[in-house]
Design an enzyme around this catalytic site. Structure first.
Site, PDB file in Angstrom:
ATOM      1  N   GLY A   1       0.909  -1.078  -0.063  1.00  0.00           N
ATOM      2  CA  GLY A   1       0.038   0.008   0.063  1.00  0.00           C
ATOM      3  C   GLY A   1       0.835   1.212   0.007  1.00  0.00           C
ATOM      4  O   GLY A   1       2.088   1.201   0.042  1.00  0.00           O
TER       5      GLY A   1
ATOM      6  N   ARG B   1       3.640   6.169   1.973  1.00  0.00           N
ATOM      7  CA  ARG B   1       4.187   7.629   2.198  1.00  0.00           C
ATOM      8  C   ARG B   1       3.476   8.522   1.163  1.00  0.00           C
ATOM      9  O   ARG B   1       4.085   9.331   0.734  1.00  0.00           O
ATOM     10  CB  ARG B   1       5.592   7.862   2.198  1.00  0.00           C
ATOM     11  CG  ARG B   1       6.405   7.205   0.983  1.00  0.00           C
ATOM     12  CD  ARG B   1       7.625   7.620   1.214  1.00  0.00           C
ATOM     13  NE  ARG B   1       8.526   6.865  -0.109  1.00  0.00           N
ATOM     14  CZ  ARG B   1       9.565   7.518  -0.539  1.00  0.00           C
ATOM     15  NH1 ARG B   1      10.086   8.508   0.126  1.00  0.00           N
ATOM     16  NH2 ARG B   1      10.243   7.046  -1.682  1.00  0.00           N
TER      17      ARG B   1
ATOM     18  N   GLY C   1       6.650   7.991   6.566  1.00  0.00           N
ATOM     19  CA  GLY C   1       5.796   8.310   5.643  1.00  0.00           C
ATOM     20  C   GLY C   1       6.415   9.516   4.948  1.00  0.00           C
ATOM     21  O   GLY C   1       5.642  10.304   4.047  1.00  0.00           O
TER      22      GLY C   1
ATOM     23  N   ARG D   1       3.196  14.067  -7.898  1.00  0.00           N
ATOM     24  CA  ARG D   1       3.199  13.024  -9.136  1.00  0.00           C
ATOM     25  C   ARG D   1       1.864  12.941  -9.808  1.00  0.00           C
ATOM     26  O   ARG D   1       0.757  12.968  -9.419  1.00  0.00           O
ATOM     27  CB  ARG D   1       3.851  11.895  -8.503  1.00  0.00           C
ATOM     28  CG  ARG D   1       3.868  10.846  -9.723  1.00  0.00           C
ATOM     29  CD  ARG D   1       4.668   9.380  -9.278  1.00  0.00           C
ATOM     30  NE  ARG D   1       3.950   8.788  -8.526  1.00  0.00           N
ATOM     31  CZ  ARG D   1       4.487   7.516  -7.759  1.00  0.00           C
ATOM     32  NH1 ARG D   1       5.990   7.342  -7.884  1.00  0.00           N
ATOM     33  NH2 ARG D   1       3.713   6.985  -6.884  1.00  0.00           N
TER      34      ARG D   1
ATOM     35  N   ASP E   1       4.548  -4.319  -7.357  1.00  0.00           N
ATOM     36  CA  ASP E   1       4.002  -3.165  -6.909  1.00  0.00           C
ATOM     37  C   ASP E   1       4.525  -1.770  -7.819  1.00  0.00           C
ATOM     38  O   ASP E   1       3.922  -0.756  -7.546  1.00  0.00           O
ATOM     39  CB  ASP E   1       4.194  -2.922  -5.565  1.00  0.00           C
ATOM     40  CG  ASP E   1       5.679  -2.851  -4.923  1.00  0.00           C
ATOM     41  OD1 ASP E   1       6.211  -4.067  -5.209  1.00  0.00           O
ATOM     42  OD2 ASP E   1       5.973  -1.809  -4.468  1.00  0.00           O
ATOM     43  N   ASN E   2       5.593  -2.078  -8.463  1.00  0.00           N
ATOM     44  CA  ASN E   2       6.114  -0.880  -9.284  1.00  0.00           C
ATOM     45  C   ASN E   2       5.811  -1.143 -10.792  1.00  0.00           C
ATOM     46  O   ASN E   2       6.441  -0.571 -11.564  1.00  0.00           O
ATOM     47  CB  ASN E   2       7.396  -0.812  -8.993  1.00  0.00           C
ATOM     48  CG  ASN E   2       7.800  -0.222  -7.742  1.00  0.00           C
ATOM     49  OD1 ASN E   2       7.176   0.449  -7.072  1.00  0.00           O
ATOM     50  ND2 ASN E   2       9.124  -0.481  -7.328  1.00  0.00           N
TER      51      ASN E   2
END
Length: 495
Positions: free
Chosen positions: A90, A93, A126, A176, A252-253
């Site tokens: 998840g 941060r 975070g 982002r 996850d990337n």
């Protein structure tokens, strides 16, 4: 709270069930200061740069203020990290502020990275340091200028607060922008919980957002899988064509939208070597330059596993469908890479021996320790004037005869092309950048910002990388590899 103009949020992910995310606001910071605003990107998003640069806008970009229409959430996902499955990762941060529809009608996420702890932080703070924030800004914007699908950087803000990694560092927040933040790991999160309803909802969301043509297919979920495979195959080929090494290709990337996402320990090669690794955490070379296509295939296999309940009721049939779709990856990747290498070599017709010609050059570059970017760029000059061959040969300092053996074969192949020398040079220069984010240049810019609050080198580097194919004599030094005493051999994740 005063209204913050110019943020026309139109959120869709936040309408999914609450098990897809955690709702929370960013954690405020002490003294936010705007370091960089991407005004051109803001305008493309339909946002007002002046509003974003105002005191209220900077408060929003730092996480101190939640703009009207924003629905801040931290996304849930899982992932294989260096081959090991973690059922819950998840956004530890990062917080998704919401979505906007840009001037071209495309939906874009706006996310704060380094905006404080979330329920997924796993005891982390975070936060982000200014160095990794500026690295992502530099490299993501360079990738966009190179024409590689990527997330973008809208803004960088310092927080006025220290964070602690190996020592005390100045904190920062990155804004982002992405087509979405859905990852292979997002599907894995629900597959690990055997939550088929959530998988179906997520697949429908992705189809509607990224692959609407799949909705018209006889088998929509198979069409989704095949479309993601096609985009990933193309993306990884583009990485290799510019000498880019992601550094941490965990599932996850791996973006379902087919964008480069998460610029942690990434870097660009100087001297060509297919086994190049920069990441300090990649001890076994799992994500080395030449391993990236195989890892992309592996990640897509994990994605296919999550889709099995949607592909067919019968498990054997579902597996057969997934394997058949996955079998298309290699041809798609090889086609994209071969086509790109032809363009880099000035070949615009197809012949059977072109792949071998390109591979033999790469082998010679490995033997000669030749710079990847400059070799292809200078070949463009040599294509127009054989007198420039000597400039290419100088790059093969360790073994120049390897270039000597290859050169006549290339010349013979060029002779069967229809273009004149000047046209070929122009086409090759359009395919071969002169300026990339050289590691030593990036490190110098980050050190100046973190240690002296000097953002001049950062700004100049961004200006150079904004036009990577255009030769500008005043920036000639930016095209050169690192001096021997400035080589950067390790990159770090920054978390």
């Amino acid at each position: 709270m005063d209204a913050l103009p110019g943020l026309p949020f139109d959120n869709s992910y936040a309408k999914l069930p609450e098990r897809f995310y955690a709702r929370l606001a960013p954690t405020p910071v002490a003294a936010p200061r705007l370091v960089k605003l991407n005004e051109a990107l803001a305008l493309r998003l339909g946002l007002d740069p002046q509003a974003l640069a105002s005191a209220e806008g900077v408060e929003m970009l730092a996480g101190n203020r939640v703009a009207p229409g924003s629905e801040p959430i931290a996304l849930a996902y899982a992932g294989h990290q260096f081959g090991n499955f973690v059922p819950q990762l998840g956004d530890g941060r990062a917080i998704l502020l919401g979505e906007v529809v840009d001037r071209d009608g495309r939906r874009r996420d706006i996310q704060l990275k380094g905006s404080g702890p979330t329920p997924f932080s796993r005891n982390g703070d975070g936060r982000a340091a200014v160095g990794p924030v500026l690295r992502e800004y530099i490299v993501s914007e360079a990738m966009a200028a190179l024409g590689v699908p990527t997330t973008r950087s809208l803004a960088a803000v310092t927080t006025g607060e220290p964070i602690w990694r190996d020592g005390e560092l100045p904190g920062a927040v990155l804004t982002r922008v992405a087509s979405s933040h859905v990852r292979v790991g997002t599907f894995q999160f629900f597959a690990a919980r055997r939550d088929t309803e959530a998988l179906r909802l997520l697949a429908e969301h992705v189809i509607a957002r990224h692959y609407p043509e799949a909705r018209e297919a006889a088998e929509p979920y198979r069409a989704l899988f095949e479309a993601v495979i096609a985009r990933q195959a193309s993306l990884v080929a583009q990485w290799l064509l510019v000498g880019f090494i992601h550094g941490v290709m965990n599932t996850d990337n791996c973006s379902i939208a087919g964008e480069t996402i998460d610029y942690g320990p990434c870097a660009f090669m100087d001297a060509y070597n297919p086994e190049t690794v920069f990441s300090s955490i990649d001890q076994q070379g799992r994500y080395a330059y030449a391993h990236q296509p195989g890892i992309a295939h592996w990640n897509l296999a994990r994605f296919g596993e999550t889709l099995l309940p949607l592909l067919a009721d019968d498990s054997d049939k579902a597996l057969a469908i997934a394997n058949e779709a996955l079998g298309t990856f290699r041809d798609r990747y090889v086609g994209a890479l071969t086509g790109g290498l032809r363009r880099k070599l000035g070949l615009f017709t197809e012949e059977a021996g072109d792949s071998a010609l390109a591979q033999d050059l790469l082998n010679a570059m490995t033997d000669g320790l030749a710079d990847f970017t400059l070799t292809f760029r200078r070949l463009g000059d040599a294509a127009a004037d054989p007198a420039a061959d000597a400039e290419v040969r100088r790059l093969f300092a360790n073994k120049p005869d390897s270039f000597d053996v290859w050169l006549p074969r290339w010349r013979e192949r060029l002779a069967r092309e229809p273009q004149d020398g000047a046209s070929r040079r122009a086409a090759m220069h359009a395919a071969n950048p002169l300026y990339i984010p050289r590691n030593h240049r990036v490190e110098l810019a980050l050190a100046a910002a973190a240690e002296r609050e000097d953002y001049g080198p950062f700004e100049e580097l961004l200006a150079v990388l904004a036009k990577p194919f255009e030769e500008r004599p005043e920036f000639a030094a930016y095209a050169e590899p690192a001096p021997a005493d400035q080589g950067v051999y390790r990159t770090f994740c920054g978390t």
